[in-house]
Scaffold this motif. Structure first.
Motif, PDB file in Angstrom:
ATOM      1  N   LYS A 180       0.860  -1.185   0.000  1.00  0.00           N
ATOM      2  CA  LYS A 180       0.000   0.000   0.000  1.00  0.00           C
ATOM      3  C   LYS A 180       0.898   1.238   0.000  1.00  0.00           C
ATOM      4  O   LYS A 180       1.877   1.295   0.755  1.00  0.00           O
ATOM      5  N   GLY A 182       0.974   5.472   0.046  1.00  0.00           N
ATOM      6  CA  GLY A 182       0.237   6.722   0.258  1.00  0.00           C
ATOM      7  C   GLY A 182      -0.515   6.719   1.579  1.00  0.00           C
ATOM      8  O   GLY A 182      -1.411   7.533   1.791  1.00  0.00           O
ATOM      9  N   ILE A 183      -0.133   5.796   2.467  1.00  0.00           N
ATOM     10  CA  ILE A 183      -0.837   5.711   3.761  1.00  0.00           C
ATOM     11  C   ILE A 183      -0.557   6.947   4.609  1.00  0.00           C
ATOM     12  O   ILE A 183      -1.469   7.638   5.044  1.00  0.00           O
ATOM     13  N   ALA A 184       0.724   7.177   4.853  1.00  0.00           N
ATOM     14  CA  ALA A 184       1.107   8.257   5.779  1.00  0.00           C
ATOM     15  C   ALA A 184       1.370   9.527   4.982  1.00  0.00           C
ATOM     16  O   ALA A 184       2.409   9.682   4.371  1.00  0.00           O
ATOM     17  N   HIS A 276      12.372   1.854   4.964  1.00  0.00           N
ATOM     18  CA  HIS A 276      11.995   3.016   4.150  1.00  0.00           C
ATOM     19  C   HIS A 276      11.184   4.043   4.952  1.00  0.00           C
ATOM     20  O   HIS A 276      11.489   5.242   4.942  1.00  0.00           O
ATOM     21  N   ASN A 281      10.517   9.238   7.263  1.00  0.00           N
ATOM     22  CA  ASN A 281       9.849  10.101   8.243  1.00  0.00           C
ATOM     23  C   ASN A 281      10.078   9.584   9.653  1.00  0.00           C
ATOM     24  O   ASN A 281       9.284   8.815  10.177  1.00  0.00           O
ATOM     25  N   ARG A 283       9.546  10.974  12.215  1.00  0.00           N
ATOM     26  CA  ARG A 283       8.480  11.510  13.076  1.00  0.00           C
ATOM     27  C   ARG A 283       9.025  12.183  14.323  1.00  0.00           C
ATOM     28  O   ARG A 283       8.457  12.049  15.411  1.00  0.00           O
ATOM     29  N   ARG A 294       2.578  13.203  -0.796  1.00  0.00           N
ATOM     30  CA  ARG A 294       2.857  12.319  -1.937  1.00  0.00           C
ATOM     31  C   ARG A 294       1.582  12.075  -2.731  1.00  0.00           C
ATOM     32  O   ARG A 294       0.504  11.919  -2.161  1.00  0.00           O
ATOM     33  N   PHE A 315       6.681   8.931  -9.092  1.00  0.00           N
ATOM     34  CA  PHE A 315       6.633   9.538  -7.771  1.00  0.00           C
ATOM     35  C   PHE A 315       6.350  11.021  -7.959  1.00  0.00           C
ATOM     36  O   PHE A 315       6.984  11.686  -8.773  1.00  0.00           O
ATOM     37  N   PHE A 326      11.449  17.549   0.296  1.00  0.00           N
ATOM     38  CA  PHE A 326      11.802  16.388  -0.532  1.00  0.00           C
ATOM     39  C   PHE A 326      13.290  16.040  -0.441  1.00  0.00           C
ATOM     40  O   PHE A 326      13.659  14.885  -0.257  1.00  0.00           O
TER      41      PHE A 326
HETATM   42  C1  HEM Z   1       6.127   5.657   2.535  1.00  0.00           C
HETATM   43  C2  HEM Z   1       7.186   2.839  -1.215  1.00  0.00           C
HETATM   44  C3  HEM Z   1       9.937   6.333  -3.105  1.00  0.00           C
HETATM   45  C4  HEM Z   1       9.010   9.095   0.730  1.00  0.00           C
HETATM   46  C5  HEM Z   1       6.177   4.595   1.682  1.00  0.00           C
HETATM   47  C6  HEM Z   1       5.482   3.345   1.874  1.00  0.00           C
HETATM   48  C7  HEM Z   1       5.778   2.571   0.813  1.00  0.00           C
HETATM   49  C8  HEM Z   1       6.658   3.300  -0.045  1.00  0.00           C
HETATM   50  C9  HEM Z   1       5.280   1.143   0.541  1.00  0.00           C
HETATM   51  C10 HEM Z   1       4.617   2.964   3.076  1.00  0.00           C
HETATM   52  C11 HEM Z   1       3.184   3.327   2.918  1.00  0.00           C
HETATM   53  C12 HEM Z   1       2.890   4.787   3.020  1.00  0.00           C
HETATM   54  O1  HEM Z   1       2.972   5.405   4.093  1.00  0.00           O
HETATM   55  O2  HEM Z   1       2.585   5.344   1.959  1.00  0.00           O
HETATM   56  C13 HEM Z   1       8.025   3.551  -2.051  1.00  0.00           C
HETATM   57  C14 HEM Z   1       8.550   3.054  -3.290  1.00  0.00           C
HETATM   58  C15 HEM Z   1       9.316   4.031  -3.820  1.00  0.00           C
HETATM   59  C16 HEM Z   1       9.267   5.150  -2.915  1.00  0.00           C
HETATM   60  C17 HEM Z   1       8.286   1.667  -3.854  1.00  0.00           C
HETATM   61  C18 HEM Z   1      10.081   4.051  -5.110  1.00  0.00           C
HETATM   62  C19 HEM Z   1       9.734   3.359  -6.180  1.00  0.00           C
HETATM   63  C20 HEM Z   1       9.947   7.383  -2.225  1.00  0.00           C
HETATM   64  C21 HEM Z   1      10.659   8.621  -2.416  1.00  0.00           C
HETATM   65  C22 HEM Z   1      10.402   9.393  -1.324  1.00  0.00           C
HETATM   66  C23 HEM Z   1       9.517   8.635  -0.454  1.00  0.00           C
HETATM   67  C24 HEM Z   1      11.525   8.977  -3.617  1.00  0.00           C
HETATM   68  C25 HEM Z   1      10.894  10.783  -1.017  1.00  0.00           C
HETATM   69  C26 HEM Z   1      12.120  11.192  -1.231  1.00  0.00           C
HETATM   70  C27 HEM Z   1       8.131   8.413   1.527  1.00  0.00           C
HETATM   71  C28 HEM Z   1       7.524   8.984   2.712  1.00  0.00           C
HETATM   72  C29 HEM Z   1       6.704   7.990   3.246  1.00  0.00           C
HETATM   73  C30 HEM Z   1       6.814   6.845   2.352  1.00  0.00           C
HETATM   74  C31 HEM Z   1       7.735  10.386   3.270  1.00  0.00           C
HETATM   75  C32 HEM Z   1       5.828   8.091   4.485  1.00  0.00           C
HETATM   76  C33 HEM Z   1       6.609   7.712   5.682  1.00  0.00           C
HETATM   77  C34 HEM Z   1       5.806   7.950   6.953  1.00  0.00           C
HETATM   78  O3  HEM Z   1       5.363   9.086   7.150  1.00  0.00           O
HETATM   79  O4  HEM Z   1       5.608   6.984   7.711  1.00  0.00           O
HETATM   80  N1  HEM Z   1       6.885   4.533   0.514  1.00  0.00           N
HETATM   81  N2  HEM Z   1       8.485   4.809  -1.850  1.00  0.00           N
HETATM   82  N3  HEM Z   1       9.273   7.429  -1.029  1.00  0.00           N
HETATM   83  N4  HEM Z   1       7.684   7.134   1.337  1.00  0.00           N
HETATM   84 FE1  HEM Z   1       8.124   5.962  -0.216  1.00  0.00          FE
END
Ligand code: HEM
Length: 368
Positions: A180, A182-184, A276, A281, A283, A294, A315, A326
């Motif tokens: 999933k 885009g959760i947080a 990741h 984050n 927090r 996002r 993204f 970012f």
């Molecule tokens: C969270 C996947 C690239 C920033 C997440 C989550 C997944 C994910 C599965 C956890 C669900 C959620 O909270 O939405 C990926 C994949 C990426 C990618 C597969 C590349 C193909 C990036 C990039 C950034 C980023 C380039 C920023 C530089 C974040 C942030 C969160 C997040 C800020 C939320 C963390 C939180 O607040 O707990 N991502 N992401 N992601 N991702 Fe990514």
């Protein structure tokens, strides 16, 4: 179909929940002088206003090229269409005498350590259109219409098409790693929060007055090496992300909406330090103003020359200040375990213009 208001303090397509289909289209502006650029923005405004409202297409006399392609029939559906216009740093080179009016934080996207941008045709641009709608043909119709009306003033240079899946089985939709995505996210409807992390403010942060109500947009084309990913154990996949694949719950919780407890307990190792979500984050109070909104889409575009699937993530995120938000996040993610399974191949930084306030206003009116 449903209609999303075009007029407002902010452009639609930023705080709007992602629609099913999207195209991100980058353009080179060809207008020869500042007046030509103004004309381009007024034409764009008129087309976006008409397309997002929908309605019967004007009649065509048989001797002229038709006013509309008719790919959506004689009555345009509004179909959840939003068209969000961003400008790139290159628009503020001296071509149009607007260098002094550049949004303060707008720079070209740099290459990051794990990027594969060499030879990429999908980089930067004078103008970015993020076109989103409830169905693919509405997106394509809008792009074709805009390209026709702006011919000679701007030329598409690259385009990435995305889709946003249905929630399966519920909650936040999934990306092509199966998680999933885009959760947080910060809630864009929380005014205080949005004013501190999402929208730009004229006169603050060194910004010119005209940027009030805009937002910086980062677009990154990130390929997913799914053939490799599919050979990794579920346990290792979940530890790379920090969440369960099935439920989306953080590894220390049970539901996708649960908040990971590492801010309260920094020794919590149920979620690895290099997961990741933990890197992206942490927090902490110090990182609270680094939150990004996002708004990513999945892409799928056939095979590469070796017969591997060319799939990944478009993204996209919005924020008040790219360096503070970012880039700070991206720098923490450098070298994360996930980098072995993804490959950023293109993208750019843009400034999404303030909203069009009413029928007499137009996109970028404050810029001139
Ligand atoms: C969270 C996947 C690239 C920033 C997440 C989550 C997944 C994910 C599965 C956890 C669900 C959620 O909270 O939405 C990926 C994949 C990426 C990618 C597969 C590349 C193909 C990036 C990039 C950034 C980023 C380039 C920023 C530089 C974040 C942030 C969160 C997040 C800020 C939320 C963390 C939180 O607040 O707990 N991502 N992401 N992601 N991702 Fe990514």
């Amino acid at each position: 179909g449903r209609s999303i208001a075009f007029h407002g303090q902010h452009q639609a397509g930023i705080s709007t929940p992602p629609q099913a289909a999207a195209s991100f289209v980058s353009f080179n502006v060809l207008a020869t002088d500042q007046q030509g650029l103004r004309d381009l923005f007024t034409t764009l405004t008129a087309r976006i206003r008409a397309l997002t409202a929908g309605g019967p297409v004007p009649a065509t006399d048989l001797a002229s090229p038709p006013t509309d392609s008719a790919t959506l029939g004689p009555v345009l559906p509004s179909d959840g269409l939003t068209i969000t216009v961003g400008v790139g740093a290159s628009l503020f080179d001296d071509r149009y005498g607007l260098a002094a009016r550049k949004p303060a934080k707008l720079v070209p996207m740099p290459a990051f350590p794990d990027d594969n941008l060499v030879g990429s045709k999908e980089l930067h641009g004078d103008l970015m259109l993020q076109i989103c709608a409830d169905s693919r043909d509405t997106v394509m119709h809008a792009l074709r219409d805009i390209a026709k009306y702006t011919r000679g003033a701007m030329q598409p240079s690259w385009k990435a098409d995305g889709f946003h899946a249905e929630p399966r089985p519920s909650g936040t939709p999934r990306n092509q790693l199966g998680f999933k995505d885009g959760i947080a996210n910060p809630d864009p409807n929380d005014r205080t929060l949005a004013d501190s992390v999402l929208w730009t403010h004229g006169g603050a942060n060194g910004e010119p007055a005209w940027v009030e109500g805009g937002s910086y947009q980062v677009v990154r084309i990130i390929r997913m090496l799914v053939e490799f990913w599919d050979r990794v154990s579920l346990n290792e996949q979940e530890r790379m992300i920090g969440r369960r694949r099935d439920s989306g719950a953080p590894l220390d919780g049970t539901k996708e909406t649960d908040i990971p407890n590492y801010p309260a307990d920094p020794q919590n190792l149920l979620i690895p330090m290099n997961a990741h979500i933990r890197l992206a984050n942490p927090r902490t109070a110090a990182t609270a103003n680094q939150q990004i909104l996002r708004r990513a889409y999945n892409y799928e575009r056939g095979l590469d020359l070796d017969g591997n699937l060319d799939v990944g993530l478009i993204f996209c995120c919005y924020q008040q200040d790219v360096a503070r938000q970012f880039q700070a996040v991206q720098q923490r993610l450098a070298g994360e375990p996930l980098v072995d399974y993804i490959s950023p191949t293109g993208g750019g930084y843009f400034f999404a213009l303030p909203g069009v306030k009413g029928s007499g206003d137009w996109l970028a009116s404050g810029l001139f």
